[in-house]
Write a protein that holds these residues in place. Structure first.
Motif, PDB file in Angstrom:
ATOM      1  N   ASN A 272      -7.210  23.518   9.649  1.00 25.56           N
ATOM      2  CA  ASN A 272      -6.265  22.530   9.133  1.00 25.56           C
ATOM      3  C   ASN A 272      -6.858  21.831   7.914  1.00 25.56           C
ATOM      4  O   ASN A 272      -8.006  22.075   7.526  1.00 25.56           O
ATOM      5  CB  ASN A 272      -5.867  21.521  10.224  1.00 25.56           C
ATOM      6  N   GLU A 273      -6.090  20.958   7.312  1.00 26.30           N
ATOM      7  CA  GLU A 273      -6.498  20.350   6.040  1.00 26.30           C
ATOM      8  C   GLU A 273      -7.810  19.583   6.157  1.00 26.30           C
ATOM      9  O   GLU A 273      -8.702  19.707   5.312  1.00 26.30           O
ATOM     10  CB  GLU A 273      -5.381  19.417   5.548  1.00 26.30           C
ATOM     11  N   ASN A 274      -7.956  18.789   7.216  1.00 27.20           N
ATOM     12  CA  ASN A 274      -9.168  17.978   7.371  1.00 27.20           C
ATOM     13  C   ASN A 274     -10.396  18.840   7.648  1.00 27.20           C
ATOM     14  O   ASN A 274     -11.483  18.583   7.113  1.00 27.20           O
ATOM     15  CB  ASN A 274      -8.976  16.963   8.500  1.00 27.20           C
ATOM     16  N   ASN A 275     -10.230  19.862   8.486  1.00 28.62           N
ATOM     17  CA  ASN A 275     -11.370  20.732   8.799  1.00 28.62           C
ATOM     18  C   ASN A 275     -11.813  21.542   7.582  1.00 28.62           C
ATOM     19  O   ASN A 275     -13.009  21.777   7.382  1.00 28.62           O
ATOM     20  CB  ASN A 275     -11.015  21.667   9.952  1.00 28.62           C
ATOM     21  N   LEU A 276     -10.855  21.985   6.770  1.00 27.63           N
ATOM     22  CA  LEU A 276     -11.208  22.711   5.549  1.00 27.63           C
ATOM     23  C   LEU A 276     -11.932  21.799   4.560  1.00 27.63           C
ATOM     24  O   LEU A 276     -12.872  22.224   3.875  1.00 27.63           O
ATOM     25  CB  LEU A 276      -9.958  23.306   4.902  1.00 27.63           C
ATOM     26  N   ALA A 277     -11.506  20.538   4.491  1.00 29.46           N
ATOM     27  CA  ALA A 277     -12.188  19.580   3.613  1.00 29.46           C
ATOM     28  C   ALA A 277     -13.626  19.357   4.082  1.00 29.46           C
ATOM     29  O   ALA A 277     -14.555  19.281   3.264  1.00 29.46           O
ATOM     30  CB  ALA A 277     -11.423  18.259   3.586  1.00 29.46           C
ATOM     31  N   SER A 278     -13.821  19.276   5.400  1.00 28.81           N
ATOM     32  CA  SER A 278     -15.174  19.123   5.948  1.00 28.81           C
ATOM     33  C   SER A 278     -16.017  20.359   5.671  1.00 28.81           C
ATOM     34  O   SER A 278     -17.208  20.257   5.348  1.00 28.81           O
ATOM     35  CB  SER A 278     -15.109  18.875   7.460  1.00 28.81           C
ATOM     36  N   PHE A 279     -15.397  21.532   5.787  1.00 23.77           N
ATOM     37  CA  PHE A 279     -16.114  22.783   5.519  1.00 23.77           C
ATOM     38  C   PHE A 279     -16.550  22.853   4.055  1.00 23.77           C
ATOM     39  O   PHE A 279     -17.682  23.251   3.751  1.00 23.77           O
ATOM     40  CB  PHE A 279     -15.217  23.974   5.857  1.00 23.77           C
TER      41      PHE A 279
END
Length: 511
Positions: A272-279
């Motif tokens: 999702n958007e937040n997990n991709l940003a963290s990645f």
């Protein structure tokens, strides 16, 4: 100074080590050592001297949480990825929950069909517990003991030494020999893969599951030419405690893994958007091996995969793999029609990271080669209501094809081949666009028909007796019947209004 035991001089070779007894400079290849092993050797004896001196002496290991196992004052430094302490942390971490039924689909091989997935989508990992119905093709005797029959020992292999998280290149025979050592005698932990589609591997009797062959754009649509990518057939070899850190597969492809031997834990994160940003933040950091990525995401779960089981991972999922035993797996990667929009968005995301190992440079080409088949799916969807994920995917694909065609014509394509010569790219875009317009028109007509039926039904429910009286007392009107027929077939917008007015007048008269 005496030459190396091979008879050739090694004075100018930086990849060498001096024997502490005879003072020979020995090539690392002749000493059967890797560069990182030299750093951990305190006293080295060559093969000629060992019968008299005994084995070489290694430096004392001072820690179990750093890549440099001999580092001084390491007690205050953080744990690094792949080290023994890190592996123990991942095994015992109670904060990572087991996969719930809502997070992973469990299916039988017979259920895993193109029709089923095109209707329900492929947005969650799928676990198949047996090979029944999957139609995987494997040699019955394929295991660690017989793998050398299929791949020559002299071939060089790219591998990862897990406890130090470094990439090495060594002969297959050497790496395979490390699996034969007793676990207590192992100096390193290796993980590597072999492309089973290449000529160097005897692969005639190895085929991925039928569903992968049916879905894979490369296998289905890429012309059989010399530079055809080979992604769907790999042999994965991992020692006990080998760990492949969190990653997204090349180009945003989906993946599949079938365990022939061993046991592994897959740690899975939804893209999702937040997990991709963290990645993105994690993968771009200078000290990513000291950052516990699993602590910085919203959703994380794990699932244990055992011998004989197969897992399918959708596009863009972030995952890592920990081997609980020496593991031999058959698997690969594939692009497909089930998640076209997600596939494209993840590829754009990976390219924005500017990490060459994540970039599938033929991504544009494989979309062009698949486009004629997508057009067939679009035409078939005109006959019935297509799944939302397919309609959205086609719209996103059309936009991308237009962009790639424009870049190709303007020669602003970064030296990449964006359009194949064998396909009429402009015509494909036009035909796909027409199908989408027709589908939207049919959808509007269907909505209108539904509303008219609902309106008539609501009038009947309000006063069924009067509705019945209306239908029996009113004389047959040929003009009204014709108007009604035209409305139901969606042929005249003006007559729709006239019919609705007529219907309202009849209701008023009946009252």
């Amino acid at each position: 100074m005496a030459s190396c035991i091979c008879g050739h001089s090694s004075e100018k070779d930086v990849h060498s080590i001096k024997c502490n007894n005879c003072q020979r400079l020995i090539h690392l290849k002749c000493a059967n050592l890797l560069a990182h092993q030299v750093e951990e050797t305190q006293i080295f004896y060559c093969q000629i001297c060992r019968p008299y001196t005994g084995p070489s002496i290694l430096k004392t290991i001072t820690n179990s949480h750093r890549h440099n196992r001999n580092a001084e004052n390491a007690e205050n430094l953080p744990i690094q990825t792949g080290t023994p302490d890190f592996i123990n942390f991942m095994k015992k971490n109670q904060a990572i929950s087991e996969a719930k039924p809502t997070e992973i689909r469990k299916m039988r091989g017979q259920q895993l069909t193109f029709k089923e997935l095109i209707l329900t989508g492929f947005d969650r990992p799928i676990l198949v517990e047996t090979t029944n119905g999957l139609e995987i093709s494997l040699e019955s005797d394929f295991n660690f003991e017989t793998i050398s029959k299929y791949y020559a020992g002299g071939n060089l292999i790219d591998a990862i030494e897990v406890t130090r998280q470094i990439k090495i290149k060594h002969q297959f025979a050497y790496l395979l020999a490390q699996f034969e050592l007793d676990k207590d005698d192992r100096r390193d932990v290796y993980s590597f893969r072999i492309n089973m589609s290449k000529d160097s591997f005897k692969h005639e009797n190895f085929h991925p599951p039928r569903i992968v062959q049916r879905l894979s754009w490369i296998d289905m649509y890429w012309p059989d030419v010399a530079f055809k990518p080979r992604l769907s057939r790999y042999c994965f070899c991992s020692m006990q405690n080998a760990y492949n850190d969190f990653h997204i597969d090349i180009g945003g492809a989906s993946a599949w893994f079938h365990l022939i031997e061993g046991e592994q834990i897959f740690y899975l994160i939804e893209p999702n958007e937040n997990n991709l940003a963290s990645f993105e933040k994690w993968i771009q950091s200078d000290n990513l091996h000291e950052i516990m990525f699993c602590k910085n995401v919203e959703t994380l779960f794990k699932i244990k995969i055992s011998k004989g089981q197969t897992i399918f991972i959708p596009n863009g999922w972030i995952y890592s793999v920990l081997s609980l035993q020496d593991t031999l797996a058959f698997g690969g990667y594939f692009f497909h029609s089930l998640n076209i929009a997600k596939q494209i968005s993840i590829n754009d995301f990976l390219r924005s990271l500017k990490k060459p190992e994540l970039d599938f440079q033929s991504f544009e080409l494989i979309n062009w080669y698949a486009a004629p088949n997508i057009l067939k799916l679009a035409k078939e969807s005109l006959k019935n209501q297509p799944p939302k994920h397919l309609s959205k995917g086609i719209e996103v694909l059309i936009e991308k094809l237009r962009l790639w065609l424009h870049k190709s014509k303007s020669k602003r394509n970064d030296n990449q081949m964006l359009t194949p010569k064998a396909i009429n790219c402009a015509k494909i875009i036009r035909d796909l666009s027409r199908c989408q317009k027709k589908k939207k028109k049919l959808s509007k007509d269907l909505i209108l028909k539904t509303k008219i039926k609902e309106r008539k039904s609501s009038l009947t429910e309000l006063d069924p007796i009067r509705e019945e009286k209306t239908t029996t007392e009113l004389p047959f009107n040929p003009e009204e019947a014709k108007i009604k027929d035209l409305v139901e077939t969606g042929e005249s917008n003006n007559l729709k209004l006239k019919f609705n007015m007529k219907l309202a007048q009849n209701v008023i008269r009946s009252k």
